[in-house]
Design a protein around this motif. Structure first.
Motif, PDB file in Angstrom:
ATOM      1  N   SER A   1      11.970 -13.683 100.698  1.00 29.75           N
ATOM      2  CA  SER A   1      12.371 -14.951 101.304  1.00 29.75           C
ATOM      3  C   SER A   1      13.644 -14.729 102.110  1.00 29.75           C
ATOM      4  CB  SER A   1      12.573 -16.039 100.247  1.00 29.75           C
ATOM      5  OG  SER A   1      13.417 -15.617  99.212  1.00 29.75           O
TER       6      SER A   1
ATOM      7  N   HIS B   1      17.183 -12.546  88.387  1.00 37.90           N
ATOM      8  CA  HIS B   1      16.643 -13.603  87.522  1.00 37.90           C
ATOM      9  C   HIS B   1      15.313 -13.097  86.963  1.00 37.90           C
ATOM     10  CE1 HIS B   1      19.372 -16.673  89.408  1.00 37.90           C
ATOM     11  NE2 HIS B   1      19.247 -15.846  90.437  1.00 37.90           N
TER      12      HIS B   1
ATOM     13  N   GLU C   1      18.353 -11.678  94.078  1.00 41.42           N
ATOM     14  CA  GLU C   1      19.160 -12.132  95.210  1.00 41.42           C
ATOM     15  C   GLU C   1      19.896 -10.930  95.795  1.00 41.42           C
ATOM     16  OE1 GLU C   1      21.563 -15.617  94.568  1.00 41.42           O
ATOM     17  OE2 GLU C   1      20.356 -16.228  92.838  1.00 41.42           O
TER      18      GLU C   1
ATOM     19  N   GLN D   1      13.162 -12.413  90.263  1.00 40.57           N
ATOM     20  CA  GLN D   1      13.738 -12.820  91.550  1.00 40.57           C
ATOM     21  C   GLN D   1      15.076 -12.100  91.711  1.00 40.57           C
ATOM     22  OE1 GLN D   1      14.284 -16.714  90.147  1.00 40.57           O
ATOM     23  NE2 GLN D   1      12.265 -17.483  90.695  1.00 40.57           N
TER      24      GLN D   1
ATOM     25  N   ARG E   1      14.661 -18.898  96.256  1.00 37.61           N
ATOM     26  CA  ARG E   1      13.788 -18.068  95.442  1.00 37.61           C
ATOM     27  C   ARG E   1      12.406 -18.708  95.365  1.00 37.61           C
ATOM     28  NH1 ARG E   1      16.472 -18.327  89.942  1.00 37.61           N
ATOM     29  NH2 ARG E   1      17.684 -20.074  90.760  1.00 37.61           N
ATOM     30  N   ALA E   2      11.408 -17.924  94.996  1.00 40.71           N
ATOM     31  CA  ALA E   2      10.071 -18.446  94.720  1.00 40.71           C
ATOM     32  C   ALA E   2      10.001 -18.714  93.224  1.00 40.71           C
ATOM     33  CB  ALA E   2       8.996 -17.453  95.147  1.00 40.71           C
TER      34      ALA E   2
ATOM     35  N   VAL F   1      15.988 -12.790  99.323  1.00 42.09           N
ATOM     36  CA  VAL F   1      15.617 -12.747  97.913  1.00 42.09           C
ATOM     37  C   VAL F   1      14.332 -11.943  97.807  1.00 42.09           C
ATOM     38  CG1 VAL F   1      14.982 -14.042  95.842  1.00 42.09           C
ATOM     39  CG2 VAL F   1      16.669 -14.988  97.426  1.00 42.09           C
TER      40      VAL F   1
ATOM     41  N   GLU G   1      10.008 -23.640  96.464  1.00 38.61           N
ATOM     42  CA  GLU G   1      11.354 -23.171  96.773  1.00 38.61           C
ATOM     43  C   GLU G   1      12.306 -23.532  95.639  1.00 38.61           C
ATOM     44  OE1 GLU G   1      13.028 -23.975 100.598  1.00 38.61           O
ATOM     45  OE2 GLU G   1      11.055 -24.036 101.586  1.00 38.61           O
TER      46      GLU G   1
ATOM     47  N   SER H   1      18.904 -20.562  95.276  1.00 44.18           N
ATOM     48  CA  SER H   1      19.539 -19.340  94.765  1.00 44.18           C
ATOM     49  C   SER H   1      20.983 -19.634  94.365  1.00 44.18           C
ATOM     50  CB  SER H   1      19.496 -18.243  95.834  1.00 44.18           C
ATOM     51  OG  SER H   1      18.159 -17.894  96.148  1.00 44.18           O
TER      52      SER H   1
ATOM     53  N   ASN I   1      11.337 -11.532  95.670  1.00 50.00           N
ATOM     54  CA  ASN I   1      10.574 -12.192  94.613  1.00 50.00           C
ATOM     55  C   ASN I   1       9.409 -11.282  94.227  1.00 50.00           C
ATOM     56  OD1 ASN I   1      11.812 -15.104  94.822  1.00 50.00           O
ATOM     57  ND2 ASN I   1      11.338 -14.495  96.930  1.00 50.00           N
TER      58      ASN I   1
ATOM     59  N   CYS J   1       7.677 -16.842  90.651  1.00 52.13           N
ATOM     60  CA  CYS J   1       7.752 -15.383  90.455  1.00 52.13           C
ATOM     61  C   CYS J   1       8.565 -15.051  89.213  1.00 52.13           C
ATOM     62  CB  CYS J   1       8.367 -14.717  91.681  1.00 52.13           C
ATOM     63  SG  CYS J   1       7.244 -14.611  93.093  1.00 52.13           S
TER      64      CYS J   1
END
Length: 212
Positions: free
Chosen positions: A20, A157, A130, A128, A121-122, A64, A111, A114, A66, A125
């Motif tokens: 993303s 994440h 960043e 994730q 972020r997705a 990001v 969405e 972040s 993902n 998923c």
């Protein structure tokens, strides 16, 4: 016995990543790719120069990464032949690419804000990452056709169920990443879904998919 077939594609198997990034107008772009590898807190990404994501990373310096599980193959395949670039390059038109302004909606993904970077972020998923862009290196000759991005992971994440209790490690038995091998989707060592990308690239595969 080995043979020398003069391979057209060297794509032996890498994790699928949904990157993303932010477009010039501040909207989010989401792009599937599978030329990525990690070492320490860094990741190298290989992207074609005609991609909207490449332009976004060069301009914004953030993204990001993902990581979808193999169970998310439907979402990835939905945007496999889409581009965030309105002026679609000729070679992508021939492969069946179409312009899509909202990749998150097209993929049926959500969405999620972040913490440290602007791109979202997705939410679906399990992993994730960043990231910020550290450097960009054109490659491919004689005229470069792609860019290798070095990105630094600022924050990771991870779905709680994937973390080994009491540790900072991901459970390798619980984590089943979506893998792309020669433009086909794999998870758990088996082909999990027909691939639009393989069709666009005219790959000569005859797979018995376990698609849902």
């Amino acid at each position: 016995m080995h043979v020398v077939p003069g391979l057209k594609v060297l794509y032996f198997g890498t994790p699928v990543v949904l990157i993303s990034s932010l477009n010039e107008d501040g909207t989010a772009n989401l792009a599937p790719m599978s030329s990525a590898w990690w070492l320490g807190e860094s990741c190298m990404l290989g992207l074609g120069n005609s991609a909207q994501t490449t332009a976004n990373l060069l301009r914004e310096g953030e993204c990001v990464l993902n990581l979808p599980s193999s169970a998310m193959v439907d979402a990835v395949d939905r945007i496999a032949l889409t581009t965030g670039k309105q002026a679609i390059p000729g070679h992508k038109k021939e492969q069946g690419y179409r312009y899509e302004s909202d990749k998150f909606a097209a993929a049926h993904l959500t969405e999620q804000a972040s913490d440290l970077v602007r791109p979202p972020r997705a939410a679906e998923c399990p992993v994730q990452l960043e990231c910020k862009v550290v450097s960009a290196h054109p490659f491919g000759g004689p005229e470069s056709y792609a860019t290798a991005f070095e990105v630094e992971v600022l924050r990771a994440h991870v779905e709680e169920d994937l973390v080994i209790p009491g540790t900072r490690y991901v459970d390798p038995l619980g984590w089943d990443p979506l893998i792309m091998k020669f433009c086909e989707f794999f998870g758990g060592g088996v082909n999990v879904h027909p691939s639009r990308l393989a069709e666009g690239w005219n790959m000569p595969h005859q797979l018995q998919s376990t698609a849902t």
